[in-house]
Motif scaffolding. Structure first.
Motif, PDB file in Angstrom:
ATOM      1  N   ILE A  35      44.874  45.230  55.143  1.00  0.00           N
ATOM      2  CA  ILE A  35      44.523  43.995  55.563  1.00  0.00           C
ATOM      3  C   ILE A  35      42.988  44.077  55.469  1.00  0.00           C
ATOM      4  O   ILE A  35      43.000  42.484  54.513  1.00  0.00           O
ATOM      5  N   ASP A  36      42.283  44.314  54.652  1.00  0.00           N
ATOM      6  CA  ASP A  36      41.437  44.298  53.452  1.00  0.00           C
ATOM      7  C   ASP A  36      41.398  43.968  52.804  1.00  0.00           C
ATOM      8  O   ASP A  36      41.229  43.185  51.490  1.00  0.00           O
ATOM      9  N   TYR A  37      42.187  43.872  52.071  1.00  0.00           N
ATOM     10  CA  TYR A  37      42.809  43.410  50.181  1.00  0.00           C
ATOM     11  C   TYR A  37      43.076  41.799  50.431  1.00  0.00           C
ATOM     12  O   TYR A  37      43.150  41.239  50.021  1.00  0.00           O
ATOM     13  N   ILE A  38      44.304  42.132  51.692  1.00  0.00           N
ATOM     14  CA  ILE A  38      44.616  40.750  51.978  1.00  0.00           C
ATOM     15  C   ILE A  38      43.340  39.339  51.952  1.00  0.00           C
ATOM     16  O   ILE A  38      43.192  38.313  51.917  1.00  0.00           O
ATOM     17  N   LEU A  39      42.300  40.313  52.796  1.00  0.00           N
ATOM     18  CA  LEU A  39      40.993  39.614  53.071  1.00  0.00           C
ATOM     19  C   LEU A  39      40.017  38.723  51.700  1.00  0.00           C
ATOM     20  O   LEU A  39      39.803  37.929  51.766  1.00  0.00           O
ATOM     21  N   ARG A  40      40.509  39.956  50.619  1.00  0.00           N
ATOM     22  CA  ARG A  40      39.359  39.969  50.393  1.00  0.00           C
ATOM     23  C   ARG A  40      39.836  39.103  49.036  1.00  0.00           C
ATOM     24  O   ARG A  40      39.424  38.321  48.393  1.00  0.00           O
ATOM     25  N   ALA A  41      41.774  39.481  48.296  1.00  0.00           N
ATOM     26  CA  ALA A  41      42.281  38.354  47.617  1.00  0.00           C
ATOM     27  C   ALA A  41      41.795  36.507  47.973  1.00  0.00           C
ATOM     28  O   ALA A  41      41.778  36.255  46.716  1.00  0.00           O
TER      29      ALA A  41
END
Length: 157
Positions: A6-12
């Motif tokens: 989830i954090d990767y998707i948000l950051r990207a």
């Protein structure tokens, strides 16, 4: 983006949005931070410098650089706070109000482009998930039950 955290998707996603806004703002000699600041300043009353940072979620040093740049570009003026002479109220200039309107158009265009491709139901779910994430973080519910290793070792002694 299958199998991504989830954090990767948000950051990207946020980085892609920031690049898009900076690219668009660059056409007008601005940055995403300047556009966001313009939108955060009340057109009529202005805003105190101490209230602007938290509203934008910016650290004081970054905000200071952004405000200095905005002042140099003639977008804002700083005036003494009539209620508290120690403080400063940031006001938009005529040019600042024009650029604020342009920033608003850019944001609305982005929102409209997304809404044309995503159903209202999916948008509602997206907002709901974002709200849950923000609540978990604000209420410190993600890491609150975990204890750092050093703390666990100290209690064992």
């Amino acid at each position: 983006m299958k199998d991504k955290t989830i954090d990767y998707i948000l950051r990207a996603t946020w980085q892609a949005v920031a690049r898009m806004y900076n690219e668009e703002a660059g056409k007008y000699g601005a940055t995403m931070s300047i556009g966001f600041a313009l939108l955060s300043i009340d057109k009529e009353k202005g805003i105190s410098s101490t209230a602007l940072g938290p509203q934008m979620g910016m650290e004081a040093t970054s905000l200071t650089r952004t405000l200095k740049s905005m002042e140099e570009k003639g977008l804002i003026v700083r005036k003494k706070n009539p209620v508290d002479g120690r403080g400063v109220i940031i006001h938009l200039t005529k040019l600042g109000r024009e650029k604020r309107d342009l920033s608003k158009e850019v944001v609305l265009k982005f929102n409209e482009a997304v809404k044309q491709r995503v159903s209202q139901q999916k948008m509602d779910h997206f907002v709901e998930v974002a709200e849950v994430i923000n609540e978990l973080i604000a209420e410190k519910q993600i890491f609150a039950t975990e204890q750092p290793e050093a703390e666990i070792e100290n209690k064992a002694k």
